[in-house]
Write a protein that holds these residues in place. Structure first.
Motif, PDB file in Angstrom:
ATOM      1  N   GLU A 181       3.000 -17.796   8.772  1.00 36.68           N
ATOM      2  CA  GLU A 181       3.316 -18.630   7.623  1.00 36.68           C
ATOM      3  C   GLU A 181       2.300 -18.469   6.500  1.00 36.68           C
ATOM      4  OE1 GLU A 181       6.043 -20.414   7.183  1.00 36.68           O
ATOM      5  OE2 GLU A 181       6.738 -19.623   9.093  1.00 36.68           O
ATOM      6  N   SER A 182       1.254 -17.670   6.721  1.00 34.56           N
ATOM      7  CA  SER A 182       0.246 -17.505   5.680  1.00 34.56           C
ATOM      8  C   SER A 182       0.797 -16.670   4.531  1.00 34.56           C
ATOM      9  CB  SER A 182      -1.007 -16.837   6.254  1.00 34.56           C
ATOM     10  OG  SER A 182      -0.687 -15.560   6.782  1.00 34.56           O
ATOM     11  N   ILE A 183       0.271 -16.914   3.331  1.00 36.48           N
ATOM     12  CA  ILE A 183       0.697 -16.200   2.132  1.00 36.48           C
ATOM     13  C   ILE A 183      -0.246 -15.020   1.899  1.00 36.48           C
ATOM     14  CG2 ILE A 183       1.146 -16.368  -0.330  1.00 36.48           C
ATOM     15  CD1 ILE A 183       3.066 -17.956   1.451  1.00 36.48           C
ATOM     16  N   ASN A 184       0.335 -13.835   1.779  1.00 32.46           N
ATOM     17  CA  ASN A 184      -0.430 -12.616   1.531  1.00 32.46           C
ATOM     18  C   ASN A 184       0.137 -11.928   0.295  1.00 32.46           C
ATOM     19  OD1 ASN A 184      -2.035 -12.725   4.059  1.00 32.46           O
ATOM     20  ND2 ASN A 184      -0.033 -12.438   5.008  1.00 32.46           N
ATOM     21  N   SER A 185      -0.564 -10.899  -0.153  1.00 33.20           N
ATOM     22  CA  SER A 185      -0.094 -10.158  -1.314  1.00 33.20           C
ATOM     23  C   SER A 185      -0.547  -8.702  -1.216  1.00 33.20           C
ATOM     24  CB  SER A 185      -0.623 -10.777  -2.618  1.00 33.20           C
ATOM     25  OG  SER A 185      -2.035 -10.690  -2.654  1.00 33.20           O
ATOM     26  N   TYR A 186       0.182  -7.843  -1.925  1.00 39.10           N
ATOM     27  CA  TYR A 186      -0.131  -6.416  -1.988  1.00 39.10           C
ATOM     28  C   TYR A 186       0.310  -5.891  -3.337  1.00 39.10           C
ATOM     29  CZ  TYR A 186       0.360  -1.391  -1.168  1.00 39.10           C
ATOM     30  OH  TYR A 186       0.296  -0.017  -1.264  1.00 39.10           O
ATOM     31  N   TRP A 187      -0.625  -5.232  -4.042  1.00 35.81           N
ATOM     32  CA  TRP A 187      -0.325  -4.685  -5.355  1.00 35.81           C
ATOM     33  C   TRP A 187      -0.789  -3.244  -5.374  1.00 35.81           C
ATOM     34  CZ3 TRP A 187       2.574  -8.131  -7.765  1.00 35.81           C
ATOM     35  CH2 TRP A 187       2.391  -9.477  -7.465  1.00 35.81           C
ATOM     36  N   ALA A 188       0.069  -2.358  -5.845  1.00 39.57           N
ATOM     37  CA  ALA A 188      -0.258  -0.928  -5.818  1.00 39.57           C
ATOM     38  C   ALA A 188       0.243  -0.256  -7.091  1.00 39.57           C
ATOM     39  CB  ALA A 188       0.361  -0.260  -4.603  1.00 39.57           C
ATOM     40  N   MET A 204       2.580  10.864 -20.152  1.00 45.15           N
ATOM     41  CA  MET A 204       2.060   9.913 -19.155  1.00 45.15           C
ATOM     42  C   MET A 204       3.234   9.220 -18.467  1.00 45.15           C
ATOM     43  SD  MET A 204      -1.189   8.058 -21.014  1.00 45.15           S
ATOM     44  CE  MET A 204      -1.530   7.179 -19.490  1.00 45.15           C
ATOM     45  N   ALA A 205       2.991   8.823 -17.207  1.00 43.69           N
ATOM     46  CA  ALA A 205       4.017   8.090 -16.459  1.00 43.69           C
ATOM     47  C   ALA A 205       3.322   7.161 -15.473  1.00 43.69           C
ATOM     48  CB  ALA A 205       4.942   9.062 -15.720  1.00 43.69           C
ATOM     49  N   TRP A 206       4.033   6.129 -15.093  1.00 43.95           N
ATOM     50  CA  TRP A 206       3.513   5.195 -14.103  1.00 43.95           C
ATOM     51  C   TRP A 206       4.634   4.695 -13.210  1.00 43.95           C
ATOM     52  CZ3 TRP A 206       4.554   3.528 -19.085  1.00 43.95           C
ATOM     53  CH2 TRP A 206       5.387   2.425 -19.197  1.00 43.95           C
ATOM     54  N   GLU A 207       4.245   4.286 -12.029  1.00 47.57           N
ATOM     55  CA  GLU A 207       5.139   3.581 -11.101  1.00 47.57           C
ATOM     56  C   GLU A 207       4.287   2.607 -10.304  1.00 47.57           C
ATOM     57  OE1 GLU A 207       8.085   4.320  -7.250  1.00 47.57           O
ATOM     58  OE2 GLU A 207       7.709   5.973  -8.658  1.00 47.57           O
ATOM     59  N   ALA A 208       4.668   1.336 -10.331  1.00 43.60           N
ATOM     60  CA  ALA A 208       3.886   0.292  -9.669  1.00 43.60           C
ATOM     61  C   ALA A 208       4.824  -0.637  -8.922  1.00 43.60           C
ATOM     62  CB  ALA A 208       3.063  -0.485 -10.687  1.00 43.60           C
ATOM     63  N   GLN A 209       4.295  -1.227  -7.878  1.00 46.17           N
ATOM     64  CA  GLN A 209       5.048  -2.233  -7.126  1.00 46.17           C
ATOM     65  C   GLN A 209       4.075  -3.167  -6.423  1.00 46.17           C
ATOM     66  OE1 GLN A 209       7.411  -0.645  -3.945  1.00 46.17           O
ATOM     67  NE2 GLN A 209       5.690   0.369  -2.933  1.00 46.17           N
ATOM     68  N   GLN A 352      -8.664   2.390  -1.218  1.00 51.63           N
ATOM     69  CA  GLN A 352      -7.997   1.744  -2.342  1.00 51.63           C
ATOM     70  C   GLN A 352      -8.096   2.548  -3.631  1.00 51.63           C
ATOM     71  OE1 GLN A 352     -10.294  -1.974  -1.394  1.00 51.63           O
ATOM     72  NE2 GLN A 352      -8.323  -2.953  -1.836  1.00 51.63           N
ATOM     73  N   PHE A 353      -8.726   3.696  -3.551  1.00 54.57           N
ATOM     74  CA  PHE A 353      -8.858   4.515  -4.763  1.00 54.57           C
ATOM     75  C   PHE A 353      -8.759   5.975  -4.362  1.00 54.57           C
ATOM     76  CE2 PHE A 353     -11.432   7.066  -7.652  1.00 54.57           C
ATOM     77  CZ  PHE A 353     -10.877   6.742  -8.869  1.00 54.57           C
ATOM     78  N   ARG A 389      -4.284   6.931  -7.685  1.00 55.94           N
ATOM     79  CA  ARG A 389      -3.536   5.903  -6.955  1.00 55.94           C
ATOM     80  C   ARG A 389      -4.488   4.775  -6.608  1.00 55.94           C
ATOM     81  NH1 ARG A 389      -2.357   4.622  -1.440  1.00 55.94           N
ATOM     82  NH2 ARG A 389      -0.218   3.867  -1.144  1.00 55.94           N
ATOM     83  N   ILE A 390      -4.097   3.556  -6.945  1.00 57.86           N
ATOM     84  CA  ILE A 390      -4.951   2.381  -6.727  1.00 57.86           C
ATOM     85  C   ILE A 390      -4.117   1.278  -6.107  1.00 57.86           C
ATOM     86  CG2 ILE A 390      -6.458   0.669  -7.843  1.00 57.86           C
ATOM     87  CD1 ILE A 390      -6.767   2.652 -10.167  1.00 57.86           C
ATOM     88  N   TRP A 391      -4.702   0.572  -5.143  1.00 52.76           N
ATOM     89  CA  TRP A 391      -4.045  -0.611  -4.609  1.00 52.76           C
ATOM     90  C   TRP A 391      -5.089  -1.670  -4.264  1.00 52.76           C
ATOM     91  CZ3 TRP A 391      -5.037  -2.501   0.258  1.00 52.76           C
ATOM     92  CH2 TRP A 391      -5.624  -1.626   1.191  1.00 52.76           C
TER      93      TRP A 391
END
Length: 392
Positions: A181-188, A204-209, A352-353, A389-391
């Motif tokens: 039930e804990s709240i987590n997050s992930y950004w990339a 230039m181009a980007w894609e993030a989620q 992460q990098f 690539r970074i997250w």
């Protein structure tokens, strides 16, 4: 013959009979093993009387008779571990130096032999014939454990697994136990890259989620876009609600918005799709879009990561789009719109990098290709890219 001579002869015969009577049992029980003792016995201590040799008089008279013929020996009355020397003179015998390779055991009777005190460590059994030996009477039963009788059941038989046992091992888990039930997050920022365009300068181009929520319910955000010649050519953002429907799959539903650039209109679509990990670790995303004017589109993307080392990773990517209607205002034609494929090799200095280099190929099809030709654009393009690539 005179009386005195007859008297002497009688006395001599009587002595012979007495000696023969006293030695007969020992003669019947003993076998001439003098040939098996190559080393002489140590001399007795001067202070103690020398013990009588039970084998005296039994030594061979010629070298040809130095070895016994054990083929006709009867060991039934022999006790090699006897505690009483009077029973047998074989007590404590060391057979380690004896060569039994020429012995024929087929006629030997071992039923009464006691081997508890014998040392067989040096015996050579390679030439021995045991075909005639009775192992049943010796207590040797091949393949049967000495601890258990031949027909005994296992000491701890494995119980039969019942449906009750299975139910106890795999209980039904409710939603609170299966999912945290804990709240987590992930950004990339999966791709932030640049390339050298032939006519428009640098592209230039980007894609993030990313997502935020629990294991069961999540809020997803996705965005991608492209710039060339200092201006943005395309950009979109998606806001989706995701619900876990299987171990590795989420169903998503929400809204996609395409921003207006270059004087063109913006578009908004309802979105419905799935995100997950397919067999063989293919990351798959497939989404269907429904536009305001009944425009229906489908977008799909698949990624696969190949580990050369723990930090050097190659990423394969293929994605495509298809639409049901022409929309010249935004440069979309009916049918298969475009396909893009690429390979990017990154090195993770930190998890992460990770900077990367790669090659990307893109091609337009159908009505979209026709619209690009009309605008003097390229139908296909191949470019070398470099990015990061970074997250978090």
């Amino acid at each position: 013959m005179s009386r005195s001579n007859r008297h002497s002869l009688a006395i001599g015969l009587t002595s012979v009979l007495v000696l023969a009577t006293g030695c007969a049992p020992a003669w019947a029980q003993e076998t001439d093993h003098a040939a098996h003792h190559p080393a002489a016995k140590p001399a007795a201590s001067p202070s103690s009387p020398r013990p009588a040799d039970p084998h005296a008089g039994h030594l061979p008279t010629s070298p040809d008779k130095s070895s016994d013929d054990h083929g006709t020996m009867n060991h039934g009355n022999m006790r090699h571990g006897a505690a009483n020397p009077a029973d047998s003179e074989h007590t404590g015998m060391d057979h380690s130096t004896m060569d039994h390779s020429t012995m024929d055991h087929s006629t030997m009777d071992h039923s009464g032999m006691d081997h508890s005190g014998m040392d067989h460590s040096g015996m050579d059994h390679s030439g021995m014939d045991h075909s005639g030996m009775d192992h049943a009477s010796m207590g040797h039963q091949p393949g049967v454990s000495e601890d258990l009788p031949p027909t005994a059941e296992p000491r701890e038989p494995i119980p039969v697994v019942t449906p009750t046992d299975r139910a106890a091992a795999f209980p039904d888990l409710d939603e609170h136990l299966m999912h945290g039930e804990s709240i987590n997050s992930y950004w990339a920022l999966d791709r932030l890259e640049a390339w050298d365009a032939d006519e428009d300068g640098t592209g230039m181009a980007w894609e993030a989620q990313g997502w935020v929520g629990s294991d069961l319910n999540r809020l997803w955000l996705r965005s991608e876009g492209e710039r060339a010649g200092g201006s943005t050519e395309s950009a979109d953002v998606e806001v989706l609600y995701g619900r876990a429907i299987a171990r590795w799959w989420d169903a998503v539903a929400g809204v996609r918005h395409d921003f207006a650039f270059g004087g063109g209109p913006s578009r908004t679509y309802a979105a419905l799709g799935v995100i997950g990990l397919a067999p063989y670790k293919f990351e798959v995303s497939a989404t269907a879009y429904l536009g305001e004017s009944g425009q229906l589109g489908v977008g799909a993307e698949a990624e696969y990561e190949m580990l050369f080392t723990n930090r050097l990773i190659g990423q394969w990517l293929v994605e495509g789009e298809a639409w049901s209607k022409d929309d010249p205002a935004v440069g979309i034609g009916s049918g298969l719109s475009k396909v893009e494929a690429g390979f990017r090799l990154r090195y993770e200095f930190h998890r992460q990098f990770a900077p990367y280099v790669g090659v990307v190929w893109e091609r337009a099809y159908g009505g979209t290709a026709d619209l690009r030709r009309a605008a003097s654009g390229d139908v296909d393009d191949t470019r070398i890219v470099a990015g990061v690539r970074i997250w978090f």
